[in-house]
Every structure is written in C-alpha cells, then in structure tokens.
Design a protein around this motif. Structure first.
Motif, mmCIF file in Angstrom:
data_model
loop_
_atom_site.group_PDB
_atom_site.id
_atom_site.type_symbol
_atom_site.label_atom_id
_atom_site.label_comp_id
_atom_site.label_asym_id
_atom_site.label_seq_id
_atom_site.Cartn_x
_atom_site.Cartn_y
_atom_site.Cartn_z
ATOM 1 N N ILE A 18 0.711 -1.282 0.065
ATOM 2 C CA ILE A 18 0.124 0.004 -0.096
ATOM 3 C C ILE A 18 0.858 1.055 0.005
ATOM 4 C CG2 ILE A 18 -1.804 1.441 1.346
ATOM 5 C CD1 ILE A 18 -2.814 -1.395 2.170
ATOM 6 N N ALA A 19 1.999 1.108 0.659
ATOM 7 C CA ALA A 19 2.965 2.375 0.765
ATOM 8 C C ALA A 19 3.498 2.813 -0.477
ATOM 9 C CB ALA A 19 3.918 2.185 1.893
ATOM 10 N N ALA A 20 3.948 1.528 -1.195
ATOM 11 C CA ALA A 20 4.480 1.553 -2.601
ATOM 12 C C ALA A 20 3.436 2.142 -3.611
ATOM 13 C CB ALA A 20 4.978 0.445 -2.917
ATOM 14 N N LEU A 21 2.312 1.636 -3.547
ATOM 15 C CA LEU A 21 1.223 2.333 -4.437
ATOM 16 C C LEU A 21 0.893 3.593 -4.068
ATOM 17 C CD1 LEU A 21 -1.251 -0.588 -4.275
ATOM 18 C CD2 LEU A 21 0.088 -0.044 -6.279
ATOM 19 N N TYR A 22 0.821 4.287 -2.945
ATOM 20 C CA TYR A 22 0.699 5.625 -2.558
ATOM 21 C C TYR A 22 1.744 6.344 -3.131
ATOM 22 C CZ TYR A 22 -0.788 9.658 -0.113
ATOM 23 O OH TYR A 22 -1.498 10.929 0.031
ATOM 24 N N VAL A 23 3.166 5.937 -3.146
ATOM 25 C CA VAL A 23 4.035 6.724 -3.598
ATOM 26 C C VAL A 23 3.939 6.805 -5.004
ATOM 27 C CG1 VAL A 23 6.500 6.823 -3.702
ATOM 28 C CG2 VAL A 23 5.683 6.164 -1.598
ATOM 29 N N VAL A 24 3.681 5.590 -5.839
ATOM 30 C CA VAL A 24 3.644 5.428 -7.278
ATOM 31 C C VAL A 24 2.465 6.552 -7.673
ATOM 32 C CG1 VAL A 24 2.965 4.039 -9.323
ATOM 33 C CG2 VAL A 24 4.718 3.677 -7.446
ATOM 34 N N PHE A 25 1.361 6.577 -7.102
ATOM 35 C CA PHE A 25 0.301 7.030 -7.580
ATOM 36 C C PHE A 25 0.493 8.596 -7.371
ATOM 37 C CE2 PHE A 25 -2.544 3.361 -7.018
ATOM 38 C CZ PHE A 25 -2.359 2.976 -8.467
ATOM 39 N N THR A 26 1.319 9.007 -6.151
ATOM 40 C CA THR A 26 1.447 10.294 -5.766
ATOM 41 C C THR A 26 2.455 10.841 -6.897
ATOM 42 O OG1 THR A 26 1.053 10.234 -3.703
ATOM 43 C CG2 THR A 26 2.566 12.052 -4.141
ATOM 44 N N TYR A 27 3.472 10.121 -7.151
ATOM 45 C CA TYR A 27 4.694 10.562 -8.174
ATOM 46 C C TYR A 27 3.853 10.610 -9.812
ATOM 47 C CZ TYR A 27 8.907 10.944 -10.421
ATOM 48 O OH TYR A 27 9.805 11.614 -11.300
ATOM 49 N N ALA A 39 -5.334 25.187 -8.824
ATOM 50 C CA ALA A 39 -5.953 25.596 -7.761
ATOM 51 C C ALA A 39 -6.613 24.445 -6.724
ATOM 52 C CB ALA A 39 -7.455 26.489 -8.233
ATOM 53 N N VAL A 40 -7.246 23.458 -7.742
ATOM 54 C CA VAL A 40 -7.700 22.096 -6.829
ATOM 55 C C VAL A 40 -6.646 21.114 -7.032
ATOM 56 C CG1 VAL A 40 -9.442 20.327 -6.676
ATOM 57 C CG2 VAL A 40 -10.125 22.777 -7.128
ATOM 58 N N GLN A 41 -5.797 20.877 -6.234
ATOM 59 C CA GLN A 41 -4.996 19.662 -6.423
ATOM 60 C C GLN A 41 -5.657 18.445 -6.266
ATOM 61 O OE1 GLN A 41 -1.527 20.386 -3.661
ATOM 62 N NE2 GLN A 41 -1.582 22.402 -4.121
ATOM 63 N N LEU A 42 -5.035 17.514 -7.372
ATOM 64 C CA LEU A 42 -5.538 16.060 -7.504
ATOM 65 C C LEU A 42 -4.280 15.284 -7.018
ATOM 66 C CD1 LEU A 42 -7.879 16.571 -10.685
ATOM 67 C CD2 LEU A 42 -8.667 16.713 -8.047
ATOM 68 N N ARG A 43 -4.339 14.690 -6.071
ATOM 69 C CA ARG A 43 -3.403 13.559 -5.634
ATOM 70 C C ARG A 43 -4.049 12.137 -5.693
ATOM 71 N NH1 ARG A 43 0.589 13.389 -0.502
ATOM 72 N NH2 ARG A 43 2.269 14.715 -1.822
ATOM 73 N N LEU A 44 -3.863 11.658 -6.723
ATOM 74 C CA LEU A 44 -4.561 10.235 -7.353
ATOM 75 C C LEU A 44 -4.404 9.298 -6.131
ATOM 76 C CD1 LEU A 44 -3.720 10.214 -10.980
ATOM 77 C CD2 LEU A 44 -5.824 11.157 -10.085
ATOM 78 N N SER A 45 -3.414 9.388 -5.588
ATOM 79 C CA SER A 45 -2.967 8.405 -4.369
ATOM 80 C C SER A 45 -4.090 8.601 -3.129
ATOM 81 C CB SER A 45 -1.622 8.563 -3.636
ATOM 82 O OG SER A 45 -1.565 9.960 -3.522
ATOM 83 N N GLU A 46 -4.819 9.623 -3.122
ATOM 84 C CA GLU A 46 -5.797 9.965 -2.187
ATOM 85 C C GLU A 46 -7.015 8.641 -2.228
ATOM 86 O OE1 GLU A 46 -5.729 12.028 0.830
ATOM 87 O OE2 GLU A 46 -3.629 11.705 0.348
ATOM 88 N N ALA A 47 -7.145 8.256 -3.230
ATOM 89 C CA ALA A 47 -8.195 7.168 -3.641
ATOM 90 C C ALA A 47 -7.792 6.019 -2.625
ATOM 91 C CB ALA A 47 -8.400 6.878 -5.097
ATOM 92 N N LEU A 48 -6.367 5.803 -2.512
ATOM 93 C CA LEU A 48 -6.317 4.770 -1.733
ATOM 94 C C LEU A 48 -6.744 4.893 -0.189
ATOM 95 C CD1 LEU A 48 -2.517 4.085 -3.105
ATOM 96 C CD2 LEU A 48 -4.828 2.891 -3.796
ATOM 97 N N THR A 49 -6.945 6.104 0.162
ATOM 98 C CA THR A 49 -7.297 6.184 1.677
ATOM 99 C C THR A 49 -8.682 5.492 2.177
ATOM 100 O OG1 THR A 49 -8.643 8.444 1.129
ATOM 101 C CG2 THR A 49 -6.336 8.744 1.925
ATOM 102 N N VAL A 50 -9.116 4.908 1.289
ATOM 103 C CA VAL A 50 -10.519 3.990 1.806
ATOM 104 C C VAL A 50 -9.863 2.702 2.018
ATOM 105 C CG1 VAL A 50 -10.651 2.670 -0.698
ATOM 106 C CG2 VAL A 50 -12.742 3.473 0.584
ATOM 107 N N LEU A 51 -8.696 2.279 1.987
ATOM 108 C CA LEU A 51 -8.160 1.028 2.079
ATOM 109 C C LEU A 51 -8.123 0.320 3.590
ATOM 110 C CD1 LEU A 51 -5.298 0.600 -0.583
ATOM 111 C CD2 LEU A 51 -7.599 -0.261 -0.743
ATOM 112 N N PRO A 52 -8.023 1.460 4.499
ATOM 113 C CA PRO A 52 -8.358 0.742 5.998
ATOM 114 C C PRO A 52 -9.854 0.546 6.097
ATOM 115 C CG PRO A 52 -7.298 2.937 5.936
ATOM 116 C CD PRO A 52 -7.803 2.890 4.467
#
Length: 168
Positions: A18-27, A39-52
């Motif tokens: 999960i950490a690796a996926l977060y880094v990759v999607f952020t990059y 103006a509105v930042q889209l960090r795609l890795s934030e979609a992973l925040t549903v994983l908990p």
C-alpha cells in the motif's frame, strides 16, 4: 489465531504494498502536475485512503507512503510532517468507521481539509485566504477520496478476489 494478531508478516507486506502504491500514484500526480500548480490539487493516491476499510495494514501503509511521497516530491518540511499526520488521522478514522461503508472517505477528507490549508499558508506562504485554501483542498479530496475512493471501494467489494486475504 493470525486474524487476532495486529502485527503479522502478512500485514507488514500488505502495508508495504500500500505504501508503494501510494508513492507511485503520488508521483504520477506530481509528474502530471495535478498536485502542484492547480487551484484544486488532485493527488490520485488519495483514492487509496479507502483501504483501511478493508485492512488495518493500510493505516501504516498509507502513512509511510505519504511520508515517502512527500519527501520524494520535494515537499516542504511542514508539508512532510503535517501532511503525513493528516493522512494518519484520516486512515485511523476510516479504519474506525469500517462498519459504515459510505463513511470511509469522510475522515481523510476532513483531516486534509482542516490541516492542509494551514500547511499551505505556513510552508508555501500562499497568499490566498484560508477559507479559499480549505475549499480548494476540500474539492480535491472530495474528487480523489470521495469519488475515486468510493469507486475503488465498490470495485474491491464486488470483486473480492482482487484483495485476496487483505480483508482483515
């Protein structure tokens, strides 16, 4: 017996993935300039925040992933510290609300909407009003966590083989 234990080799591996996926999607977001000048930042890795919602291993996985992603993309130190803290708070909140499917994206949206505007003001001296920064962060989180995260959650629920034994 293994399901009762919080720290197992399997969960450590899940958190690492999960950490690796977060880094990759952020990059990816960073290189596409989705999380930089807009103006509105889209960090795609934030979609992973549903994983908990699915596994406790996502809490440290997302937190470490955010820390590494912030360091690797050259974020200011306050962003590294408090952005990571916002991710940790959101991940813990999602894990605690895991019995309520549609509440899973609320904690990361709220944590980031409350914390990140202060980071943007302090670390990057953005001239925008605090409420405007909060609105901007909220909209980005709503898109990535709320919309993309809920889509990811639905796909994972409808296709349990994708997760394998992650449900813990």
């Amino acid at each position: 017996m293994e399901k009762d234990r919080i720290f197992t080799v399997r969960r450590l591996a899940e958190g690492g993935i999960i950490a690796a996926l977060y880094v990759v999607f952020t990059y990816v977001s960073y290189t596409m300039n989705l999380s930089g000048q807009l103006a509105v930042q889209l960090r795609l890795s934030e979609a992973l925040t549903v994983l908990p919602f699915f596994t406790v291993a996502a809490v440290p996985g997302l937190t470490i992933g955010c820390l590494l992603a912030n360091l690797l993309t050259g974020s200011a130190i306050w962003d590294v510290i408090f952005g990571t803290l916002a991710t940790l708070i959101g991940a813990v909140g999602t894990y605690l609300l895991r019995k309520y499917r549609y509440a899973a994206s609320i904690p990361p949206i709220l944590a980031n909407t409350i914390i990140i505007p202060f980071v943007l003001k302090l670390a990057y001296q953005l001239p925008d009003a605090g409420w405007l920064l909060a609105l901007s962060v909220f909209l980005g989180e709503l898109i990535c966590c709320g919309v993309l995260g809920t889509i990811l959650q639905t796909v994972l629920i409808k296709n349990p083989k994708i997760l394998g034994n992650f449900n813990s």
